[in-house]
Design a protein around this motif. Structure first.
Motif, PDB file in Angstrom:
ATOM      1  N   ALA A 359      45.135  37.498  37.519  1.00  0.00           N
ATOM      2  CA  ALA A 359      44.138  38.355  38.168  1.00  0.00           C
ATOM      3  C   ALA A 359      43.534  39.277  37.117  1.00  0.00           C
ATOM      4  CB  ALA A 359      44.751  39.178  39.300  1.00  0.00           C
ATOM      5  N   VAL A 360      42.267  39.617  37.305  1.00  0.00           N
ATOM      6  CA  VAL A 360      41.573  40.577  36.452  1.00  0.00           C
ATOM      7  C   VAL A 360      40.849  41.577  37.338  1.00  0.00           C
ATOM      8  CG1 VAL A 360      39.699  40.910  34.796  1.00  0.00           C
ATOM      9  CG2 VAL A 360      41.286  39.003  34.492  1.00  0.00           C
ATOM     10  N   ARG A 367      38.117  40.837  40.011  1.00  0.00           N
ATOM     11  CA  ARG A 367      37.085  39.892  39.585  1.00  0.00           C
ATOM     12  C   ARG A 367      37.508  38.468  39.911  1.00  0.00           C
ATOM     13  NH1 ARG A 367      32.867  43.298  39.462  1.00  0.00           N
ATOM     14  NH2 ARG A 367      33.494  45.196  38.368  1.00  0.00           N
ATOM     15  N   PHE A 368      38.794  38.209  39.884  1.00  0.00           N
ATOM     16  CA  PHE A 368      39.365  36.998  40.465  1.00  0.00           C
ATOM     17  C   PHE A 368      40.848  37.236  40.664  1.00  0.00           C
ATOM     18  CE2 PHE A 368      39.905  36.058  35.925  1.00  0.00           C
ATOM     19  CZ  PHE A 368      41.221  35.629  35.882  1.00  0.00           C
ATOM     20  N   VAL A 369      41.426  36.558  41.626  1.00  0.00           N
ATOM     21  CA  VAL A 369      42.860  36.641  41.900  1.00  0.00           C
ATOM     22  C   VAL A 369      43.374  35.225  42.146  1.00  0.00           C
ATOM     23  CG1 VAL A 369      44.672  37.534  43.421  1.00  0.00           C
ATOM     24  CG2 VAL A 369      42.645  38.940  42.937  1.00  0.00           C
ATOM     25  N   GLY A 370      44.415  34.851  41.440  1.00  0.00           N
ATOM     26  CA  GLY A 370      45.025  33.546  41.658  1.00  0.00           C
ATOM     27  C   GLY A 370      45.271  32.790  40.374  1.00  0.00           C
ATOM     28  N   SER A 394      39.078  35.058  45.387  1.00  0.00           N
ATOM     29  CA  SER A 394      39.838  33.949  44.815  1.00  0.00           C
ATOM     30  C   SER A 394      39.184  33.474  43.527  1.00  0.00           C
ATOM     31  CB  SER A 394      39.923  32.787  45.800  1.00  0.00           C
ATOM     32  OG  SER A 394      38.635  32.311  46.117  1.00  0.00           O
ATOM     33  N   ALA A 395      40.004  32.866  42.673  1.00  0.00           N
ATOM     34  CA  ALA A 395      39.507  32.377  41.387  1.00  0.00           C
ATOM     35  C   ALA A 395      38.644  31.139  41.578  1.00  0.00           C
ATOM     36  CB  ALA A 395      40.696  32.061  40.470  1.00  0.00           C
ATOM     37  N   ALA A 396      37.717  30.967  40.657  1.00  0.00           N
ATOM     38  CA  ALA A 396      36.895  29.758  40.686  1.00  0.00           C
ATOM     39  C   ALA A 396      37.735  28.532  40.373  1.00  0.00           C
ATOM     40  CB  ALA A 396      35.760  29.885  39.671  1.00  0.00           C
ATOM     41  N   ALA A 397      37.274  27.387  40.783  1.00  0.00           N
ATOM     42  CA  ALA A 397      37.998  26.147  40.513  1.00  0.00           C
ATOM     43  C   ALA A 397      38.135  25.932  39.012  1.00  0.00           C
ATOM     44  CB  ALA A 397      37.293  24.978  41.165  1.00  0.00           C
ATOM     45  N   HIS A 398      39.235  25.334  38.594  1.00  0.00           N
ATOM     46  CA  HIS A 398      39.486  25.083  37.170  1.00  0.00           C
ATOM     47  C   HIS A 398      38.455  24.052  36.674  1.00  0.00           C
ATOM     48  CE1 HIS A 398      41.265  24.678  33.404  1.00  0.00           C
ATOM     49  NE2 HIS A 398      42.538  24.632  33.704  1.00  0.00           N
TER      50      HIS A 398
END
Length: 398
Positions: A359-360, A367-370, A394-398
């Motif tokens: 997470a940031v 800014r994203f979590v996960g 949530s974080a963007a897809a890898h």
């Protein structure tokens, strides 16, 4: 906005002298850290967002004090769009310009270098790629700049000055301009090592001592290092900050770190990347150097993290870099990478492995979590436990 991070397994403070903080919760409100330690049920109930760290580690967002920005989230050196946001996925919440030398056709006359610095400072004053803070606008010291020019720049909000990329054949000719910039409250930086551009001269430890900037840029080489014998002299005979860069010489980075510790000058050691350059774009560059120093020199990783966070904040006068009440709420959650042999982020760094960024937060906003798109997945299930806002963190897809 009020945000909480709960169930922390470890809190790294950013202060290398007292690197670990007690507690398991961090509260953030209106862009600042409200408390570090514990929080009662009423405080958590008042939060807009609660992130469950599941035992992961909190640390200040990394401060990269040597980024070659231009305009926007684009680097013409590597012809890449979105690299700053990608650095954020490497845990970097603050980028400090090493001067806008990569702007195509950059000017070299006094009017032009002033205009370039002011324009960059203005462009990034509100622009936050991915949520990252970017401190831009470093005037490139060129022949012809006068005392009045530095006064004008300072009045316009420019507080960075860079020596070593100008048209001076003799590096010592930078000395009076660095002194002028210092007089007007600017943080002065000096290219150190092999020649930076065609026609310029190498800058070694003797020059660093004579010119006396605030920061010796990539003292371990940019990318070519100065003579080994000069490191101890710069450490022992000056108060110049010692910036180690990922794009430099690893052997001399280790040498410089040993000298700083031997002379009780670790406060002056800074970690940065010196990218994008010919070395490329390095979203995990800051963590690479933290890992190298910790694992190869057998240093506590929480101590080394201080060189990438609190030390940079202190030298550059920034409000981020520490997990303390009243500081900018820029922090990251890191963990042991899934599939590794260690059970914590600090254990992974000491072992020589990368951490997983889970997470940031910048300005207290997730800014994203996960999961970062640039690191392995975390071992622990870092997640948004409560969200009272119409937003997806949530974080963007890898």
């Amino acid at each position: 906005m009020r945000t909480a991070v709960v169930n922390l397994g470890c809190i790294v403070s950013g202060d290398w002298r007292q690197p670990l903080a007690s507690g398991d919760t961090i509260l953030m409100q209106d862009g600042l850290i409200e408390s570090v330690g514990t929080a009662d049920a009423a405080a958590l109930a008042s939060c807009d967002v609660v992130v469950d760290a599941a035992g992961a580690t909190a640390m200040p967002g990394l401060i990269d004090s040597h980024v070659h920005i231009t305009f926007g989230d684009y680097t013409p050196r590597q012809k890449t769009v979105g690299y700053l946001e990608s650095y954020l996925h490497g845990g970097v919440t603050t980028a400090i310009s090493a001067s806008e030398v990569h702007v195509p056709g950059r000017p070299s006359d006094p009017v032009g270098v002033k205009a370039l610095a002011i324009a960059a400072q203005r462009c990034f004053a509100q622009y936050r790629p991915g949520g990252m803070r970017v401190w831009a606008g470093s005037v490139i010291l060129e022949p012809g700049l006068t005392e009045a020019d530095f006064a004008e720049l300072a009045a316009a909000g420019v507080w960075l000055a860079k020596a070593g990329f100008g048209a001076f054949a003799d590096p010592l000719d930078y000395t009076p301009l660095v002194a002028m910039a210092r007089k007007h409250g600017m943080i002065t930086t000096l290219h150190t090592g092999g020649a930076s551009i065609p026609g310029s001269s190498p800058i070694d430890g003797e020059h660093v001592l004579a010119i006396d900037p605030h920061v010796s840029f990539h003292i371990n080489g940019g990318p070519v290092a100065m003579p080994d014998a000069h490191f101890e002299r710069v450490v022992a005979e000056s108060q110049v900050a010692l910036q180690l860069c990922t794009a430099g010489n690893l052997r001399t980075a280790l040498l410089c770190t040993r000298q700083a510790i031997a002379h009780d000058q670790f406060d002056r050691l800074l970690i940065a990347t010196d990218t994008p350059t010919g070395s490329g774009i390095m979203p995990l560059g800051m963590f690479y150097t933290i890992t190298h120093l910790s694992s190869l020199l057998d240093l506590p990783p929480e101590m080394v993290i201080g060189a990438a966070t609190g030390n940079n904040a202190r030298v550059y006068g920034r409000s981020s870099g520490y997990l303390r009440p009243g500081r900018d709420a820029d922090l990251i959650l890191v963990d042991a990478p899934l599939g590794g042999t260690q059970d914590s982020a600090l254990g992974a760094l000491r072992h020589g492995d990368p951490v997983a960024v889970g997470a940031v937060f910048s300005d207290g906003v997730p800014r994203f979590v996960g999961r970062s798109r640039n690191t392995p997945a975390p071992t622990r299930p870092i997640r948004v436990a409560e969200n009272r806002l119409p937003r997806d963190f949530s974080a963007a897809a890898h």
